[in-house]
Design an enzyme around this catalytic site. Sequence first.
Site, short mmCIF file in Angstrom:
data_model
loop_
_atom_site.label_atom_id
_atom_site.label_comp_id
_atom_site.label_asym_id
_atom_site.label_seq_id
_atom_site.Cartn_x
_atom_site.Cartn_y
_atom_site.Cartn_z
N LEU A 142 0.87 -1.17 0.00
CA LEU A 142 0.00 0.00 0.00
C LEU A 142 0.91 1.22 0.00
O LEU A 142 1.98 1.21 0.61
CB LEU A 142 -0.90 0.03 1.25
CG LEU A 142 -1.93 -1.09 1.42
CD1 LEU A 142 -2.65 -0.93 2.76
CD2 LEU A 142 -2.93 -1.09 0.28
N ASP A 143 0.48 2.29 -0.67
CA ASP A 143 1.25 3.52 -0.65
C ASP A 143 1.41 4.00 0.80
O ASP A 143 0.57 3.71 1.66
CB ASP A 143 0.56 4.62 -1.46
CG ASP A 143 0.52 4.31 -2.94
OD1 ASP A 143 1.34 3.50 -3.39
OD2 ASP A 143 -0.33 4.90 -3.64
N LYS A 144 2.43 4.80 1.04
CA LYS A 144 2.72 5.30 2.38
C LYS A 144 1.49 5.95 3.01
O LYS A 144 1.18 5.70 4.17
CB LYS A 144 3.88 6.31 2.32
CG LYS A 144 4.21 6.96 3.64
CD LYS A 144 5.35 7.95 3.50
CE LYS A 144 5.65 8.65 4.82
NZ LYS A 144 6.77 9.63 4.70
#
Length: 321
Positions: A142-144
Site C-alpha cells: 500500500l502507498d505510504k
Amino acid sequence: MATKKLEFSITAEEAGTRLDRCLSRLIPGSSRSYLQKLIRDGMVRADGAAVDIPRYPVRAGMRIEVDLPEESSPEPSPEPFDFPILYEDDAMLVIDKPAGVVVHPAAGNPAGTVVNALLGRYPQLAEELACGNSRPGIVHRLDKDTSGCLVVARTASAQFKLSGSFAGRETAKTYLALVRGVPKRPSGELSNLIGRHPVNRKKMAVVERCGKIAITRYRTVRTGTIDGVPAALLKVRILTGRTHQIRVHLASIGYPVLGDALYGGAGVSIEGLSRQMLHAWKLRVPHPVSGEAMEFTAPIPPDFKNLLDRMVPGDGENSAK
C-alpha cells in the site's frame, strides 16, 4: 558495487529511437542523465557489443543488456510492533496499516516500516533476510499515505503462495476513496495502460504504450460538499495492482483523490485534510495453507471518518455497506 543484469528486446515501435531514450522507457524511475552515464561507462550492450554512444539508434529485434548497479543498503533492524491486527495464524497476518507508514525499507525510509515491525514480532523472519529475501513477509503493498488492510506472510512458503494469489488475480481488493468533485457517471470501469510519466519520473500516468494493463471499477456511494468543496465517496475495486493505480485512474477522469498532492487532489481548503483520502477497506484472499477464501475489513480511520461526517449531503446520497 554489485550489479543486476537487465535484458530487453527492442520492438518495431521502438526502432530508430535513441538508446538513452529507449532505456528511459524500459527502466522506469531512471533519469536520462543517469542512463547516459551508464552507456558512456560501457554498462550497456547491443547484441553483445558494448555501446558507449547515448544517441545510438536501436533496431527492431535488437537485444539490449544493461548492467545496472545495485545500491547496497543495510539490512532492516527489528523494531517494536504496534499495528492493529485484523487476523493472525501460523501462516499469515493481516494488519490495519495506518497512513504515513511505509511497507518496506527503501531509499529515504530505512526504518519505521512494516518490515521492521515484522522482524520485531517474528524474529524467525530474519532467516529470510539471510537467504536474500529483502522484503520478508511482504506479498503486496500500500502507498505510504494509504491506510487499511495489508496481508503479510509468516513463512517462506506462505509468502510464495500469497504472492502467487495476488499476481494471479485470485484476490479481491475494495477501497474507499474520497475524491475532489462529483463524477458525472455514478459508476464505471477504467481499462488502459499505466506506465511511468514521460516527464515527471516520480509519477505514473495513463499511457498509449510501454505500460501495463490496469483495470479499475468504481461506484459513487455518497456525494456532497466538505467545507464548501464538492466531493464524493467512491467504492473502488481494482482487478490489477499497478503502482498508484487508483490515484492515476481517478485523476485521469478528472476526480483526483482528495489530499493527493502528486495527482491534483490537494490545494483545497478543507480542515483536517493532511493526506490522500484512500483506504484499503476490504480484502478477500485465499488462505496460503487451506485455500479457504478469507475476507477482512479495516475500519474507516478517524481522519477519513471526520471528513465523511462533515460532508453536507448532495443528490443521490447512499451509504457504504
